[in-house]
Scaffold this motif. Structure first.
Motif, PDB file in Angstrom:
ATOM      1  N   LEU A  16       0.818  -1.208   0.000  1.00 25.47           N
ATOM      2  CA  LEU A  16       0.000   0.000   0.000  1.00 25.47           C
ATOM      3  C   LEU A  16       0.855   1.262   0.000  1.00 25.47           C
ATOM      4  CD1 LEU A  16      -2.802  -1.031   2.514  1.00 25.47           C
ATOM      5  CD2 LEU A  16      -3.054  -0.661   0.058  1.00 25.47           C
ATOM      6  N   ARG A  17       2.012   1.204   0.609  1.00 28.77           N
ATOM      7  CA  ARG A  17       2.898   2.374   0.616  1.00 28.77           C
ATOM      8  C   ARG A  17       3.341   2.740  -0.798  1.00 28.77           C
ATOM      9  NH1 ARG A  17       4.915  -0.174   5.560  1.00 28.77           N
ATOM     10  NH2 ARG A  17       4.392   1.166   7.342  1.00 28.77           N
ATOM     11  N   ARG A  18       3.371   1.770  -1.691  1.00 24.73           N
ATOM     12  CA  ARG A  18       3.727   2.058  -3.079  1.00 24.73           C
ATOM     13  C   ARG A  18       2.490   2.318  -3.934  1.00 24.73           C
ATOM     14  NH1 ARG A  18       7.166  -2.183  -6.670  1.00 24.73           N
ATOM     15  NH2 ARG A  18       5.153  -3.208  -7.035  1.00 24.73           N
ATOM     16  N   THR A  19       1.423   1.560  -3.681  1.00 24.80           N
ATOM     17  CA  THR A  19       0.244   1.620  -4.544  1.00 24.80           C
ATOM     18  C   THR A  19      -0.580   2.880  -4.342  1.00 24.80           C
ATOM     19  OG1 THR A  19       0.112  -0.802  -4.580  1.00 24.80           O
ATOM     20  CG2 THR A  19      -1.864   0.409  -5.200  1.00 24.80           C
ATOM     21  N   LEU A  20      -0.850   3.255  -3.095  1.00 23.29           N
ATOM     22  CA  LEU A  20      -1.764   4.372  -2.836  1.00 23.29           C
ATOM     23  C   LEU A  20      -1.244   5.721  -3.331  1.00 23.29           C
ATOM     24  CD1 LEU A  20      -3.269   3.426   0.654  1.00 23.29           C
ATOM     25  CD2 LEU A  20      -4.262   3.156  -1.629  1.00 23.29           C
ATOM     26  N   PRO A  21       0.045   6.061  -3.136  1.00 24.98           N
ATOM     27  CA  PRO A  21       0.521   7.328  -3.712  1.00 24.98           C
ATOM     28  C   PRO A  21       0.415   7.358  -5.239  1.00 24.98           C
ATOM     29  CG  PRO A  21       2.022   6.574  -2.001  1.00 24.98           C
ATOM     30  CD  PRO A  21       1.069   5.450  -2.253  1.00 24.98           C
ATOM     31  N   ALA A  22       0.730   6.231  -5.884  1.00 24.00           N
ATOM     32  CA  ALA A  22       0.618   6.177  -7.344  1.00 24.00           C
ATOM     33  C   ALA A  22      -0.838   6.297  -7.774  1.00 24.00           C
ATOM     34  CB  ALA A  22       1.220   4.868  -7.854  1.00 24.00           C
ATOM     35  N   LEU A  23      -1.728   5.733  -7.000  1.00 27.22           N
ATOM     36  CA  LEU A  23      -3.155   5.816  -7.304  1.00 27.22           C
ATOM     37  C   LEU A  23      -3.658   7.244  -7.159  1.00 27.22           C
ATOM     38  CD1 LEU A  23      -5.640   4.146  -8.018  1.00 27.22           C
ATOM     39  CD2 LEU A  23      -5.942   3.651  -5.594  1.00 27.22           C
ATOM     40  N   ALA A  24      -3.214   7.938  -6.116  1.00 26.64           N
ATOM     41  CA  ALA A  24      -3.625   9.329  -5.916  1.00 26.64           C
ATOM     42  C   ALA A  24      -3.112  10.231  -7.035  1.00 26.64           C
ATOM     43  CB  ALA A  24      -3.112   9.819  -4.565  1.00 26.64           C
ATOM     44  N   ALA A  25      -1.933   9.920  -7.559  1.00 26.36           N
ATOM     45  CA  ALA A  25      -1.376  10.722  -8.647  1.00 26.36           C
ATOM     46  C   ALA A  25      -2.138  10.497  -9.952  1.00 26.36           C
ATOM     47  CB  ALA A  25       0.100  10.377  -8.837  1.00 26.36           C
ATOM     48  N   THR A  26      -2.622   9.268 -10.163  1.00 25.81           N
ATOM     49  CA  THR A  26      -3.322   8.941 -11.405  1.00 25.81           C
ATOM     50  C   THR A  26      -4.774   9.385 -11.376  1.00 25.81           C
ATOM     51  OG1 THR A  26      -1.897   7.014 -11.729  1.00 25.81           O
ATOM     52  CG2 THR A  26      -3.954   7.058 -12.960  1.00 25.81           C
ATOM     53  N   LEU A  27      -5.457   9.138 -10.248  1.00 29.67           N
ATOM     54  CA  LEU A  27      -6.877   9.487 -10.109  1.00 29.67           C
ATOM     55  C   LEU A  27      -7.062  10.328  -8.846  1.00 29.67           C
ATOM     56  CD1 LEU A  27      -8.494   6.004 -10.911  1.00 29.67           C
ATOM     57  CD2 LEU A  27      -8.298   7.954 -12.454  1.00 29.67           C
ATOM     58  N   PRO A  28      -6.692  11.596  -8.900  1.00 30.86           N
ATOM     59  CA  PRO A  28      -6.731  12.431  -7.688  1.00 30.86           C
ATOM     60  C   PRO A  28      -8.122  12.609  -7.098  1.00 30.86           C
ATOM     61  CG  PRO A  28      -6.302  13.760  -9.643  1.00 30.86           C
ATOM     62  CD  PRO A  28      -6.180  12.337 -10.074  1.00 30.86           C
ATOM     63  N   GLY A  29      -9.167  12.483  -7.915  1.00 35.66           N
ATOM     64  CA  GLY A  29     -10.523  12.694  -7.398  1.00 35.66           C
ATOM     65  C   GLY A  29     -11.260  11.417  -7.066  1.00 35.66           C
ATOM     66  N   ALA A  30     -10.607  10.290  -7.161  1.00 28.53           N
ATOM     67  CA  ALA A  30     -11.301   9.022  -6.969  1.00 28.53           C
ATOM     68  C   ALA A  30     -11.482   8.690  -5.498  1.00 28.53           C
ATOM     69  CB  ALA A  30     -10.531   7.893  -7.656  1.00 28.53           C
TER      70      ALA A  30
END
Length: 284
Positions: A16-30
């Motif tokens: 999660l430490r790797r996945t969640l920041p990348a997810l926030a960068a790709t879909l900031p409003g999700a």
């Protein structure tokens, strides 16, 4: 479209430490929902610290149960499911969403052979894909991929069919095909997982996957299973009767048993077909 991302997680703090920041960068409003499936590490704390909405279970209920709980909680029109262990790249999500916008109701991230954890699992997945393709009459490129985007209202129709363990992808894919909801595939790469080893046990879960396929097959198109089985018993019965008539000049009990079994199996298939029609009625 409002997008919710559901990540089932069991002891996946490192991933999660790797996945969640990348997810926030790709879909900031999700909306990001991490379903903590009874983790014994700091999965829930890490997810909350990184801005995810956390749904925790007091004990492990299984991957499928986490998916169902996350799907019920999600508020988006579209739900993206992905693993929390870092194998799925959030940067690929826009490709899945683009295919949804093109008119599909489910888009699956299809792995190639290099995306499988082992040769054995790759061969098993090929077998599952071919069997599912035969059952559905459509090309199933990756039956067990956990990286997919779905229209939330369509997916929730089948929550009662999903198993609590593995494999929700198998069930949901075949259910969408059965209900004539368009399914598409996007080729994706799979990275090496972060943290602990996979929770999948190849032998035990491989048998379970196979049983799930046959279970869903009977819900999908029962006659595709029952008709060939009935035909096999019928041919055996006729063949054995021909043999005993030529060699002994009589009709044996075994011939009667085989022919009776053929008729019974065929009738069970017809009844199952009718039950299947009721199962997939939207107003049932």
């Amino acid at each position: 479209m409002k997008v919710s991302v559901v990540l089932p997680a069991k002891n996946e703090a490192e991933g999660l430490r790797r996945t969640l920041p990348a997810l926030a960068a790709t879909l900031p409003g999700a909306e990001v929902i991490v379903v903590d499936d009874g983790s014994t590490d700091d999965t829930a704390a890490v997810a909350a610290a990184l801005g995810a909405r956390v749904l925790s279970a007091p004990y492990s209920m299984g991957n499928g149960a986490a998916i169902k709980r996350g799907a019920r909680l999600a508020t988006g029109e579209v739900i993206v499911f992905m693993d929390a262990d870092g194998q799925h790249d959030p940067a690929l999500i826009p490709q899945l969403l683009a295919r949804l916008e093109a008119g599909h109701d489910m888009v699956v991230g299809a792995r190639d052979g290099s995306g499988q954890a082992s040769v054995g699992r790759s061969l098993a997945n090929r077998f599952y894909n071919r069997l599912a393709s035969w059952m559905t009459g459509h090309d199933v490129r990756d039956l067990t991929s956990g990286f997919r985007a779905v229209r939330a209202d369509k997916f929730r129709e089948f929550l009662h069919l999903l198993p609590n363990g593995f494999s929700y992808p198998t069930t949901s894919t075949m259910a969408f095909f059965r209900s004539a909801y368009p399914v598409d595939y996007v080729s994706v790469r799979v990275d090496k997982r972060v943290g602990t080893a996979s929770h999948i046990r190849p032998l035990k879960d491989g048998v379970r996957f196979l049983l799930i396929i046959f279970k869903i097959a009977t819900l999908y198109s029962p006659l595709k299973l029952f008709l060939p089985t009935s035909a096999a018993f019928f041919l055996l019965g006729v063949g054995y009767y021909s043999y005993t008539f030529v060699t002994q000049g009589r009709f044996t009990n075994m011939s009667a048993l085989l022919l009776s079994a053929a008729v019974i199996i065929f009738l069970i298939g017809l009844v199952s077909e009718q039950i299947t029609s009721l199962t997939y009625r939207r107003d049932a």
